[in-house]
Design an enzyme around this catalytic site. Structure first.
Site, PDB file in Angstrom:
ATOM      1  N   HIS A 109      63.820  41.996 -80.677  1.00 17.79           N
ATOM      2  CA  HIS A 109      65.075  41.389 -81.146  1.00 17.79           C
ATOM      3  C   HIS A 109      65.492  42.010 -82.483  1.00 17.79           C
ATOM      4  CE1 HIS A 109      67.941  37.949 -81.630  1.00 17.79           C
ATOM      5  NE2 HIS A 109      67.767  38.242 -82.902  1.00 17.79           N
ATOM      6  N   GLU A 110      64.567  41.998 -83.430  1.00 21.63           N
ATOM      7  CA  GLU A 110      64.905  42.541 -84.753  1.00 21.63           C
ATOM      8  C   GLU A 110      65.153  44.047 -84.673  1.00 21.63           C
ATOM      9  OE1 GLU A 110      65.812  40.409 -86.771  1.00 21.63           O
ATOM     10  OE2 GLU A 110      64.822  38.667 -85.880  1.00 21.63           O
ATOM     11  N   GLU A 145      74.354  40.187 -82.887  1.00 21.01           N
ATOM     12  CA  GLU A 145      73.419  39.470 -82.020  1.00 21.01           C
ATOM     13  C   GLU A 145      73.432  40.043 -80.597  1.00 21.01           C
ATOM     14  OE1 GLU A 145      71.361  37.520 -83.416  1.00 21.01           O
ATOM     15  OE2 GLU A 145      70.497  36.269 -81.844  1.00 21.01           O
TER      16      GLU A 145
HETATM   17 ZN    ZN Z   1      69.321  37.868 -84.307  1.00 25.77          ZN
END
Ligand code: ZN
Length: 514
Positions: free
Chosen positions: A276-277, A308
Site C-alpha cells: 500500500h505505502e 489512494e
Molecule cells: Zn493510503
C-alpha cells in the site's frame, strides 16, 4: 527571462512566483523530514524540541505561502495572456497556485490557531474517551470542533448549488462535490451490502489458518523489500522503515520514505501495508519533482483520492491477485525458509480475498471496507448540515452498522469513537478512501484492456509495463488535470461503481466457492 523545458521564454513575474513557491516547498519538505524522523528514529527525549522545531517550520512555510508578494505575482501572471491559457502547462500551474493561495489566505489566522489548539485538546479527550468507551466525555469537544470546522468552511466559501461540506471536501479532493460523491456511493452501498450478505449466506469461507504462522520480522522485511523493488520502487531515492502507523512521505525530489509495521504472526498484514505505502511511493517517485516544475503544483499529487487509488491498486488489484501470488509465493518461501511450502497458490489466493464484516475500519477486508467509509461520509455530512446532533451520533452509527454490515456494535470504543479523524477536524477526508478504491478499480479495467498480457507479466514478476502505464497516464501529470479529468482521460469514462463491483465479484466469489 528564463527558458523552460519546452524552450519557451517565461516572464519574470512567473519565474519569481515559482521561485517563491520552491522555497515554500523546500521548507515544507524540511517539516516532512522532521515528521518522518519523529515517527521512526527520534529518541523519546527529543519530543519537546521537535514540537518547537516543527511549529517554527510550519509557521515559516505558512508565511511563505501567504506572502503578499506572491499574491501580486499571481495576479500579474493571470493578467498575462502569454502564459495564462488554461490549457497550457503554465496556465494550469497558475490556476492551481491561485487556488492554493486563496485557500491559505481565506481562513483568518486566529481561526487557524483556534482549530489547532481545540483540535489538539479534542484529540486528547478523544483518546481517553475511547479507552473508557465514554462518548459523553468526548461529545462537547466534538461539538466545538464541528462549530469551528463549519466556520472554516464558511470562510473557504461554498460554490453555487453546493453545500458547506463541499468546502471541507475540497481540501482533500479538489473540485469534488458531496452530491456527486453521494450519487456514486449510495447505489454502491446497497450493492455492496447485498453482495456481502450473499457471500456470507451462501459461500464457504476459505482456509486462513496458515496466514498466522510465525515468520521472523527480519525475514518479512527482506521479503517486503524484494517485492517493493520488483514493483519498481527506487531504493536509491527512497527507504523502507518501521513505524506504528504506516505512512509514506514523498518529501522531496529523490527522497520518498515508506514505513510499514510487522507482527511475527501476521505476514499478510505487513505485506499489504508495505505494498500500500509502496503504491503511494511509486506515485511520489513518478511526479515531475525535479526540472522546470519543481516546487510548483504541476509536481504535486492531484488529490487524496487519486493518491489512494495508487496505493490500493498495488495493495489489492496486484497484491491479492492470482498472477501476483504465482510469482510471490515461491519468493516468500525462499525468504521465509519454506514456511508456506505446503501451501499452493490456489490455497493462498482465497485467503487474501476474504469477506468478513467487522467493527473496525482499519482491520476490515477489501469487500467490506467501503461500507465503513460510506457510513462515516453520511454521518459527518449530516452533522455539518446540522441534521444529526452530536448526541445522536452513537445511535445513528450503530443502526447503520447493523443494517449495512449486519454487525452489532457492543460499545462506542468499537463504534463511533474508533477513528481519530473527527477529533482534530478532519471532516471531508473519509470519502477519499473510497474514491481511491473506485478510481483504482476503474483504472485497473482500462490497464488490463491496454496491457492484455498483464497477468502473464505479473506471474514472471514483471511490473514495468504496469508502472509505465501509471507513469504516463497518472503520475507525470501532477496537478495539471483535476482528478475527474484525469480519470476520464485515462479511462474514457466518468467515475462509476461498476468496475469495483465487477472486481470484487471476480475476486471474492471464487474464494468462497461461488
Ligand atoms: Zn493510503
Amino acid at each position: 527571462m528564463t527558458a523552460t523545458a519546452d524552450a519557451t521564454i517565461l516572464p519574470a513575474h512567473y519565474t519569481e512566483m515559482t521561485s517563491l513557491l520552491r522555497e515554500a516547498s523546500t521548507l515544507g519538505s524540511v517539516g516532512a523530514l522532521l515528521g518522518w524522523d519523529q515517527e521512526t528514529y527520534m529518541p523519546p527525549g527529543a519530543g519537546r524540541a521537535r514540537a518547537e522545531q516543527s511549529s517554527v517550520i510550519a509557521r515559516l512555510t505558512h508565511e511563505k505561502r501567504t506572502d503578499p508578494r506572491l499574491g501580486e505575482l499571481i495576479r500579474a501572471c493571470e493578467e498575462d495572456p502569454e502564459i495564462s491559457d488554461p490549457s497550457s502547462e503554465t496556465g494550469a500551474n497558475i490556476r492551481c497556485i491561485r487556488r492554493d493561495f486563496d485557500k491559505a489566505t481565506k481562513v483568518p489566522g486566529d481561526l487557524v490557531a483556534e482549530l489547532a489548539r481545540t483540535g489538539s485538546e479534542a484529540q486528547d479527550l478523544w483518546k481517553h474517551a475511547r479507552e473508557k468507551s465514554d462518548f459523553a466525555a468526548f461529545a462537547p469537544a466534538l461539538t466545538k470542533m464541528l462549530d469551528l470546522t463549519r466556520r472554516k468552511a464558511e470562510c473557504l466559501g461554498v460554490t453555487s448549488g453546493g453545500e458547506l461540506y463541499d468546502a471541507l471536501l475540497d481540501e482533500y479532493e479538489p473540485d469534488a462535490r458531496a452530491s456527486e460523491i453521494e450519487a456514486v456511493f449510495l447505489p454502491l452501498r446497497d450493492r455492496l451490502s447485498a453482495f456481502i450478505a450473499d457471500i456470507r449466506e451462501n459461500g464457504t469461507p476459505p482456509r486462513v489458518d496458515f496466514t498466522r504462522r510465525e515468520v521472523p520480522v527480519e525475514k518479512q522485511h527482506a521479503f517486503g523489500r524484494a517485492v517493493v523493488s520488483a514493483l519498481g520502487f527506487d531504493f536509491g531515492a527512497g527507504r523502507l522503515d518501521t513505524t506504528t502507523h504506516p505512512f509514506c512521505s514523498g518529501m522531496a525530489a529523490g527522497d520518498t520514505r515508506l514505513t510499514t509495521r510487522y507482527a511475527p504472526d501476521n505476514f499478510a498484514d505487513a505485506l499489504s501495508s508495505t505494498m500500500h505505502e509502496a503504491g503511494h511511493g511509486l506515485y511520489e517517485q513518478g511526479l515531475p519533482k525535479s526540472g522546470p516544475f519543481a516546487g510548483t503544483p504541476l509536481a504535486d499529487d492531484v488529490s487524496l483520492g487519486i493518491h489512494e487509488s495508487q496505493s490500493r491498486m498495488w495493495e489489492n488489484s496486484v497484491g491479492r491477485s492470482r498472477a501476483f501470488w504465482a510469482w510471490a509465493l515461491p519468493l516468500a518461501n525462499r525468504h521465509f525458509g519454506g514456511v508456506f511450502d505446503d501451501i499452493d497458490v490456489d490455497t493462498m489466493v482465497p485467503a487474501m480475498n476474504t469477506c468478513t464484516p467487522s467493527l473496525i475500519r482499519v482491520e476490515s477486508d477489501e469487500p467490506t471496507y467501503n461500507l465503513h467509509v460510506m457510513i462515516r461520509f453520511g454521518l459527518e455530512r449530516s452533522m455539518i448540515k446540522g441534521e444529526l446532533a452530536v448526541a445522536d451520533l452513537p445511535g445513528a452509527w450503530n443502526e447503520q452498522y447493523k443494517r449495512l454490515l449486519g454487525v452489532d456494535v457492543p460499545d462506542d470504543r468499537r463504534g463511533c469513537l474508533q477513528d481519530v479523524h473527527w477529533s482534530f477536524g478532519l471532516i471531508g477526508y473519509f470519502p477519499t478512501y473510497s474514491l481511491g478504491n473506485l478510481y483504482a478499480a476503474q483504472l485497473w479495467e482500462t490497464i488490463n484492456e491496454q496491457i492484455p498480457d498483464l497477468d502473464a507479466r505479473m506471474e514472471r514478476g514483471e511490473f514495468g509495463a504496469l508502472l509505465g502505464w501509471l507513469r504516463e497516464n497518472i503520475h507525470k501529470h501532477g496537478r495539471r488535470y483535476t482528478a475527474r479529468e484525469l480519470c476520464e482521460r485515462a479511462t474514457g469514462k466518468a467515475l462509476s461503481a461498476d468496475p469495483l463491483m465487477r472486481h470484487l465479484e471476480r475476486r471474492v466469489r471464487p474464494a468462497y466457492g461461488l
